[in-house]
Design an enzyme around this catalytic site. Structure first.
Site, PDB file in Angstrom:
ATOM      1  N   ARG A  75       0.760  -1.475  -0.208  1.00 47.17           N
ATOM      2  CA  ARG A  75      -0.191  -0.109  -0.344  1.00 47.17           C
ATOM      3  C   ARG A  75       1.135   1.162   0.709  1.00 47.17           C
ATOM      4  O   ARG A  75       0.412   1.996   0.761  1.00 47.17           O
ATOM      5  CB  ARG A  75      -0.859  -0.037   1.597  1.00 47.17           C
ATOM      6  CG  ARG A  75      -1.624  -1.069   1.103  1.00 47.17           C
ATOM      7  CD  ARG A  75      -2.611  -1.718  -0.354  1.00 47.17           C
ATOM      8  NE  ARG A  75      -3.885  -2.594   0.276  1.00 47.17           N
ATOM      9  CZ  ARG A  75      -4.714  -1.900   0.568  1.00 47.17           C
ATOM     10  NH1 ARG A  75      -5.326  -1.678   0.803  1.00 47.17           N
ATOM     11  NH2 ARG A  75      -5.471  -4.006   0.385  1.00 47.17           N
ATOM     12  N   HIS A 149     -20.843  43.885 -27.767  1.00 49.71           N
ATOM     13  CA  HIS A 149     -22.170  43.372 -27.788  1.00 49.71           C
ATOM     14  C   HIS A 149     -22.462  42.120 -28.955  1.00 49.71           C
ATOM     15  O   HIS A 149     -24.052  42.357 -28.358  1.00 49.71           O
ATOM     16  CB  HIS A 149     -22.696  44.363 -27.806  1.00 49.71           C
ATOM     17  CG  HIS A 149     -22.561  45.160 -26.354  1.00 49.71           C
ATOM     18  ND1 HIS A 149     -22.168  45.301 -24.717  1.00 49.71           N
ATOM     19  CD2 HIS A 149     -21.918  46.551 -26.732  1.00 49.71           C
ATOM     20  CE1 HIS A 149     -22.364  46.394 -24.330  1.00 49.71           C
ATOM     21  NE2 HIS A 149     -21.847  46.961 -25.513  1.00 49.71           N
ATOM     22  N   SER A 270     -22.830  16.130 -40.348  1.00 49.85           N
ATOM     23  CA  SER A 270     -23.860  15.715 -39.953  1.00 49.85           C
ATOM     24  C   SER A 270     -24.309  14.398 -40.343  1.00 49.85           C
ATOM     25  O   SER A 270     -24.448  14.223 -42.072  1.00 49.85           O
ATOM     26  CB  SER A 270     -25.344  16.355 -39.821  1.00 49.85           C
ATOM     27  OG  SER A 270     -26.023  16.167 -39.897  1.00 49.85           O
ATOM     28  N   ASN A 284     -14.384  22.360 -30.492  1.00 53.16           N
ATOM     29  CA  ASN A 284     -14.102  20.799 -29.343  1.00 53.16           C
ATOM     30  C   ASN A 284     -12.457  21.892 -28.227  1.00 53.16           C
ATOM     31  O   ASN A 284     -12.701  21.621 -26.742  1.00 53.16           O
ATOM     32  CB  ASN A 284     -12.912  20.258 -30.016  1.00 53.16           C
ATOM     33  CG  ASN A 284     -12.606  19.290 -29.549  1.00 53.16           C
ATOM     34  OD1 ASN A 284     -11.464  19.342 -28.992  1.00 53.16           O
ATOM     35  ND2 ASN A 284     -12.523  17.503 -28.509  1.00 53.16           N
ATOM     36  N   GLU A 317      -2.835  15.373  -7.780  1.00 48.21           N
ATOM     37  CA  GLU A 317      -2.078  15.521  -8.610  1.00 48.21           C
ATOM     38  C   GLU A 317      -1.645  14.749  -9.356  1.00 48.21           C
ATOM     39  O   GLU A 317      -1.327  14.760 -10.760  1.00 48.21           O
ATOM     40  CB  GLU A 317      -1.049  16.091  -8.104  1.00 48.21           C
ATOM     41  CG  GLU A 317      -1.252  17.369  -7.379  1.00 48.21           C
ATOM     42  CD  GLU A 317       0.362  17.883  -6.651  1.00 48.21           C
ATOM     43  OE1 GLU A 317       0.054  18.821  -5.988  1.00 48.21           O
ATOM     44  OE2 GLU A 317       0.821  17.315  -6.228  1.00 48.21           O
TER      45      GLU A 317
END
Length: 445
Positions: A75, A149, A270, A284, A317
């Protein structure tokens, strides 16, 4: 990170084989310096180096499985590795890991991996910067409409748009270099960082050989503020990727169609609609940016460890270090390729620039009126009135251009001559200083 978003060069940094190679190098360097200062026999250090190196060089998947099997029993990952390594070294393996604690090996190894990962990320940034600069210079005088905008504002240059992204990624490259330098630190200080069983000169020796700095105060672990800054920097870079990806996604919309991702021969957009040309790469990239940004939060939370150490940061991590660097590496190269092959439609840009009947030149007309003697308030009122009349009638039989409305406005009749109005409505006005700005951005001229 899944293979779909992994480049082999970056994935190799986080492989078990590479991790064990670095662990061995740390252990061998410690032994060599300890032999120099008389802490362990010289012949033991030589055996660790020679026999250990041979064992590491011959490392196979079966050996990795053997180490993992030992770990399931004890362990403890470092003990499992040392047990396996010792089997190949023999009796001299008793001098392995003298005075060290596991974090000395783990944290120093992580520093090497993060530094090496940063070098690959820097190469990805360089490739992206090259692509952006080339396309920016190519389209330095390609007129397009600027938007604020999401609404048409004033004309700009498509090259100037790209130059802005170049400048951001140039800053990101500097940030990455600083973050990589900050995280590239070595700690060989023993339990709770007191050097009680291994003197500081051993740490300095290992750091020098691995190309790392010495951690001034390691409380058994390297302080995680360094790592937090590293992953936060990756998050900032990811945000820059998303900003550019969103720009491409907007420009590719059917209603805009000013630029689009390259559509490869044989590519299909498609399963149901054969006409589709979708911005799949930039979509992506947007998703990958979300992932990389998400890793910054656990890195920040890793800073607060209990006392001299705990291992709450460890599991975090093990996930975020490979995943964040692999995902960002993939994204940078994907984005560089996308920009390199981006299809640009100057005619569509011109059509969109003209689509509102010329109202996008309202700012320059406002200035022309003030120069002709109108107060700013009166000039604004007059220009806005004519701009709104143009805007609201677009597409109707009553439609007039902004110029036509201005020329028929009795309040300014005779106050603006044709030449002045020509200059105010000329989009090339907005290209006058583009070359100077690009020279400033790219350090040329």
């Amino acid at each position: 990170m899944i293979p779909r978003y992994s480049r082999p060069e970056m994935a190799a940094i986080w492989s078990a084989e590479n991790r064990y190679r670095i662990w061995f190098e740390i252990e061998a360097l410690v032994a060599e310096k300890q032999a120099q200062i008389g802490q362990i026999p010289a012949e033991a250090a030589a055996a660790i180096r020679d026999r250990g190196a041979a064992r590491i060089a011959a490392l196979t998947e079966a050996d990795v499985a053997r180490i993992e099997a030992i770990e399931r029993e004890v362990r403890h990952d470092v003990i499992a590795f040392l047990t396996w390594l010792g089997e190949g070294i023999g009796p001299d393996s008793r001098w392995l890991h003298q005075g060290l604690t596991s974090s000395d090996v783990l944290d120093t190894c992580l520093a090497v991996q993060l530094r090496d990962a940063a070098e690959l990320l820097a190469k990805g940034l360089d490739r992206l910067l090259d692509a952006l600069k080339r396309r920016a210079l190519e389209h330095r005088h390609t007129l397009t409409i600027g938007r604020s905008h999401g609404i048409h504002a004033e004309p700009t240059s498509f090259g100037l748009k790209l130059a802005g992204h170049w400048a951001e990624f140039a800053r990101n490259r500097d940030r990455l270099a600083a973050a990589a330098n900050e995280v590239a630190t070595c700690a060989i200080s023993g339990a709770v960082g007191t050097f009680a069983h291994v003197p500081p000169e051993v740490e300095a020796f290992v750091a020098d050989r691995l190309g790392l700095a010495v951690e001034p105060v390691s409380t058994q672990v390297i302080p995680r503020d360094r790592h937090a800054m590293f992953f936060a920097t990756l998050a900032v870079i990811a945000s820059g990727i998303e900003r550019l990806a969103i720009e491409v996604r907007h420009l590719q919309r059917s209603e805009v169609r000013e630029a689009e991702e390259y559509f490869h021969p044989g590519q299909k957009g498609s399963s149901a609609m054969p006409h589709k040309r979708n911005p799949v790469l930039s979509e992506n990239l947007t998703g990958l940016a979300r992932l990389v940004r998400g890793y910054a939060i656990p890195a920040l939370e890793n800073v607060a460890l209990w006392h001299e150490r705990d291992i709450s940061h460890s599991s975090v991590e093990r996930v975020i270090a490979p995943d964040a660097t692999i995902a960002l590496d993939f994204a940078l190269h994907r984005l560089a390729g996308m920009i390199d092959t981006l299809i640009v439609y100057p005619d569509r840009m011109q059509a969109n620039l003209d689509a509102l009947g010329g109202v996008v030149h309202s700012g320059e007309v406002l200035l022309a009126l003030t120069r002709a003697g109108f107060s700013r308030e009166d000039a604004y009122r007059i220009v806005q009135r004519n701009a709104m009349a143009t805007w609201m009638a677009l597409g109707t039989e009553a439609a007039k251009t902004f110029r036509e409305n201005l020329e028929s406005d009795p309040e300014i009749a005779g106050r603006l001559d044709r030449a002045t109005l020509d200059r105010a409505l000329d989009p090339r006005l907005h290209l006058a200083h583009v070359d100077a700005v690009l020279a400033r951005v790219f350090g040329e001229g």
